[in-house]
Design an enzyme around this catalytic site. Structure first.
Site, PDB file in Angstrom:
ATOM      1  N   ASN A   1     -69.434  10.621  35.220  1.00 41.46           N
ATOM      2  CA  ASN A   1     -69.623  10.985  36.802  1.00 41.46           C
ATOM      3  C   ASN A   1     -69.407   9.827  37.519  1.00 41.46           C
ATOM      4  OD1 ASN A   1     -70.245  12.407  38.949  1.00 41.46           O
ATOM      5  ND2 ASN A   1     -72.298  13.163  38.270  1.00 41.46           N
ATOM      6  N   ILE A   2     -69.086   9.918  38.841  1.00 45.98           N
ATOM      7  CA  ILE A   2     -69.024   8.796  39.767  1.00 45.98           C
ATOM      8  C   ILE A   2     -70.163   7.826  39.464  1.00 45.98           C
ATOM      9  CG2 ILE A   2     -68.548   7.921  42.171  1.00 45.98           C
ATOM     10  CD1 ILE A   2     -67.680  11.045  42.912  1.00 45.98           C
TER      11      ILE A   2
ATOM     12  N   SER B   1     -71.193   6.209  37.021  1.00 47.56           N
ATOM     13  CA  SER B   1     -71.797   6.140  35.365  1.00 47.56           C
ATOM     14  C   SER B   1     -71.338   5.029  34.754  1.00 47.56           C
ATOM     15  CB  SER B   1     -70.902   7.451  34.708  1.00 47.56           C
ATOM     16  OG  SER B   1     -69.663   7.344  34.841  1.00 47.56           O
ATOM     17  N   GLY B   2     -70.671   4.188  35.507  1.00 48.55           N
ATOM     18  CA  GLY B   2     -70.543   2.768  34.803  1.00 48.55           C
ATOM     19  C   GLY B   2     -69.261   2.565  34.186  1.00 48.55           C
ATOM     20  N   LYS B   3     -68.120   3.330  34.562  1.00 47.07           N
ATOM     21  CA  LYS B   3     -66.823   3.291  33.680  1.00 47.07           C
ATOM     22  C   LYS B   3     -66.282   1.918  34.005  1.00 47.07           C
ATOM     23  CE  LYS B   3     -65.374   6.696  35.818  1.00 47.07           C
ATOM     24  NZ  LYS B   3     -66.647   7.441  36.556  1.00 47.07           N
TER      25      LYS B   3
ATOM     26  N   THR C   1     -67.533  -1.029  34.692  1.00 46.39           N
ATOM     27  CA  THR C   1     -67.976  -1.973  34.136  1.00 46.39           C
ATOM     28  C   THR C   1     -67.471  -2.179  32.685  1.00 46.39           C
ATOM     29  OG1 THR C   1     -69.921  -1.539  35.461  1.00 46.39           O
ATOM     30  CG2 THR C   1     -70.475  -3.216  33.678  1.00 46.39           C
TER      31      THR C   1
ATOM     32  N   GLU D   1     -56.726   2.892  37.203  1.00 40.04           N
ATOM     33  CA  GLU D   1     -56.140   3.331  38.798  1.00 40.04           C
ATOM     34  C   GLU D   1     -56.744   2.631  39.614  1.00 40.04           C
ATOM     35  OE1 GLU D   1     -53.956   4.337  41.576  1.00 40.04           O
ATOM     36  OE2 GLU D   1     -53.354   4.850  39.527  1.00 40.04           O
TER      37      GLU D   1
ATOM     38  N   ARG E   1     -60.810   7.261  33.407  1.00 41.63           N
ATOM     39  CA  ARG E   1     -60.658   8.862  33.568  1.00 41.63           C
ATOM     40  C   ARG E   1     -59.266   9.122  33.133  1.00 41.63           C
ATOM     41  NH1 ARG E   1     -64.222  11.296  36.160  1.00 41.63           N
ATOM     42  NH2 ARG E   1     -65.498  10.337  37.810  1.00 41.63           N
TER      43      ARG E   1
ATOM     44  N   LYS F   1     -75.326   3.830  45.667  1.00 40.56           N
ATOM     45  CA  LYS F   1     -75.978   3.183  46.646  1.00 40.56           C
ATOM     46  C   LYS F   1     -75.857   1.520  46.669  1.00 40.56           C
ATOM     47  CE  LYS F   1     -79.061   6.749  48.462  1.00 40.56           C
ATOM     48  NZ  LYS F   1     -80.111   7.505  48.187  1.00 40.56           N
ATOM     49  N   ALA F   2     -76.154   1.252  45.204  1.00 39.72           N
ATOM     50  CA  ALA F   2     -76.266  -0.254  45.377  1.00 39.72           C
ATOM     51  C   ALA F   2     -74.745  -0.874  45.432  1.00 39.72           C
ATOM     52  CB  ALA F   2     -76.793  -0.475  43.654  1.00 39.72           C
TER      53      ALA F   2
HETATM   54  P1  DGT Z   1     -67.924   3.968  37.901  1.00 43.55           P
HETATM   55  O1  DGT Z   1     -67.512   2.728  37.445  1.00 43.55           O
HETATM   56  O2  DGT Z   1     -68.247   5.068  36.808  1.00 43.55           O
HETATM   57  O3  DGT Z   1     -68.858   4.019  39.037  1.00 43.55           O
HETATM   58  O4  DGT Z   1     -66.586   4.859  38.346  1.00 43.55           O
HETATM   59  P2  DGT Z   1     -66.147   4.844  39.789  1.00 43.55           P
HETATM   60  O5  DGT Z   1     -66.771   5.473  40.972  1.00 43.55           O
HETATM   61  O6  DGT Z   1     -65.476   3.263  40.228  1.00 43.55           O
HETATM   62  O7  DGT Z   1     -64.666   5.549  39.786  1.00 43.55           O
HETATM   63  P3  DGT Z   1     -64.495   7.263  39.752  1.00 43.55           P
HETATM   64  O8  DGT Z   1     -63.047   7.477  39.211  1.00 43.55           O
HETATM   65  O9  DGT Z   1     -65.642   7.846  39.226  1.00 43.55           O
HETATM   66  O10 DGT Z   1     -64.459   7.366  41.252  1.00 43.55           O
HETATM   67  C1  DGT Z   1     -63.911   6.434  42.107  1.00 43.55           C
HETATM   68  C2  DGT Z   1     -63.780   7.061  43.682  1.00 43.55           C
HETATM   69  O11 DGT Z   1     -63.043   7.904  43.790  1.00 43.55           O
HETATM   70  C3  DGT Z   1     -64.909   8.280  43.842  1.00 43.55           C
HETATM   71  O12 DGT Z   1     -65.416   7.985  45.339  1.00 43.55           O
HETATM   72  C4  DGT Z   1     -64.674   9.570  43.415  1.00 43.55           C
HETATM   73  C5  DGT Z   1     -63.316   9.562  43.900  1.00 43.55           C
HETATM   74  N1  DGT Z   1     -62.487  10.266  42.674  1.00 43.55           N
HETATM   75  C6  DGT Z   1     -62.101   9.777  41.659  1.00 43.55           C
HETATM   76  N2  DGT Z   1     -61.211  11.031  41.003  1.00 43.55           N
HETATM   77  C7  DGT Z   1     -61.160  11.849  41.804  1.00 43.55           C
HETATM   78  C8  DGT Z   1     -60.653  13.378  41.892  1.00 43.55           C
HETATM   79  O13 DGT Z   1     -59.609  13.487  40.874  1.00 43.55           O
HETATM   80  N3  DGT Z   1     -60.891  13.898  42.956  1.00 43.55           N
HETATM   81  C9  DGT Z   1     -61.835  13.492  43.811  1.00 43.55           C
HETATM   82  N4  DGT Z   1     -61.959  14.226  44.868  1.00 43.55           N
HETATM   83  N5  DGT Z   1     -62.388  12.361  43.855  1.00 43.55           N
HETATM   84  C10 DGT Z   1     -62.188  11.720  42.762  1.00 43.55           C
END
Ligand code: DGT
Length: 220
Positions: free
Chosen positions: A21-22, A24-26, A28, A44, A97, A157-158
């Site tokens: 999930n968003i 989840s710590g990917k 890091t 990306e 992802r 949030k953090a």
């Molecule tokens: P992490 O390190 O597990 O916290 O991962 P994040 O939050 O750095 O990376 P990710 O890919 O889960 O999400 C980055 C932002 O992009 C987050 O606001 C959600 C959004 N996001 C990522 N992929 C998609 C997608 O395919 N569709 C939509 N609507 N949003 C996406």
């Protein structure tokens, strides 16, 4: 740790996606795996979604998902496909992802929430089927950072990204359910590779240790 073991590999190049999930710590875990002699990490950069020739597409998506949902998913699908195609040097290519979570979790959620229209869903789906049927997006393993939506929300949030201020527990719960259906229940979508499930509510050093040990055993 709970896992489905793929067969041990030698000399073969191995492609892995870290999913979760968003929050989840990917990122890091990927930055830690990037230091390993085994792994080339390809991500990306969020900057490419927050600066598309000067347009902050991520912010536009959160502000007006009905207007920008299709545009965002089309762009995400393209950028993720490019990462799938990227050739790397080290034995293991690790992606943040994949085209699969974009389709099975994010597109699905936007469609079920009636943000994407049926025709938009069909276009994205047809394109996704084409990209995945021809083998260019194959994975050998998926590492699933399994996290509760509450923990994700705390971490979001953090870190306090300006674009993500509207993310709430409902959104994270919906995305969590779709990750669970895909990677744990394996229906309606079946993962394209064995899934390593890691409890990512725990300290991120431990998460990294588990993932790294598993990869080392697999490759060496
Ligand atoms: P992490 O390190 O597990 O916290 O991962 P994040 O939050 O750095 O990376 P990710 O890919 O889960 O999400 C980055 C932002 O992009 C987050 O606001 C959600 C959004 N996001 C990522 N992929 C998609 C997608 O395919 N569709 C939509 N609507 N949003 C996406």
């Amino acid at each position: 740790m709970n896992q489905t073991s793929p067969s041990k590999i030698t000399k073969k190049k191995f492609s892995i996606a870290v999913e979760g999930n968003i929050g989840s710590g990917k990122s890091t875990i990927l930055s830690l795996l990037d230091k390993s002699y085994l792994c080339d990490v390809v991500v990306e950069p969020i900057e490419s979604w927050t600066n598309v020739n000067g347009h902050n597409l991520l912010a536009m998506l959160y502000k007006d998902p009905v207007r920008w949902g299709m545009t965002f998913q089309a762009y995400a699908q393209m950028t993720l496909t490019k990462l799938h195609a990227l050739q790397t040097k080290k034995p293991v290519k690790v992606m943040e992802r994949s085209i699969y979570s974009a389709r099975y979790c994010f597109v699905e959620n936007l469609y079920r929430s009636k943000i994407l229209q049926q025709v938009e869903h069909e276009i994205l789906n047809e394109w996704f089927n084409f990209m995945t049927e021809n083998g260019r997006c194959n994975l050998d393993m998926i590492i699933y950072l399994r996290t509760s939506p509450e923990v994700c929300l705390e971490r979001i949030k953090a870190r306090n990204r300006p674009e993500e201020k509207s993310i709430d527990l409902n959104y994270l719960t919906a995305l969590n359910n779709l990750h669970e259906q895909w990677l744990i229940q394996k229906k309606p979508y079946v993962p394209c590779a064995p899934v390593l499930i890691v409890d990512a509510n725990q300290n991120q050093e431990l998460v990294y240790k588990e993932a790294n040990e598993y990869l080392t055993n697999l490759v060496c």
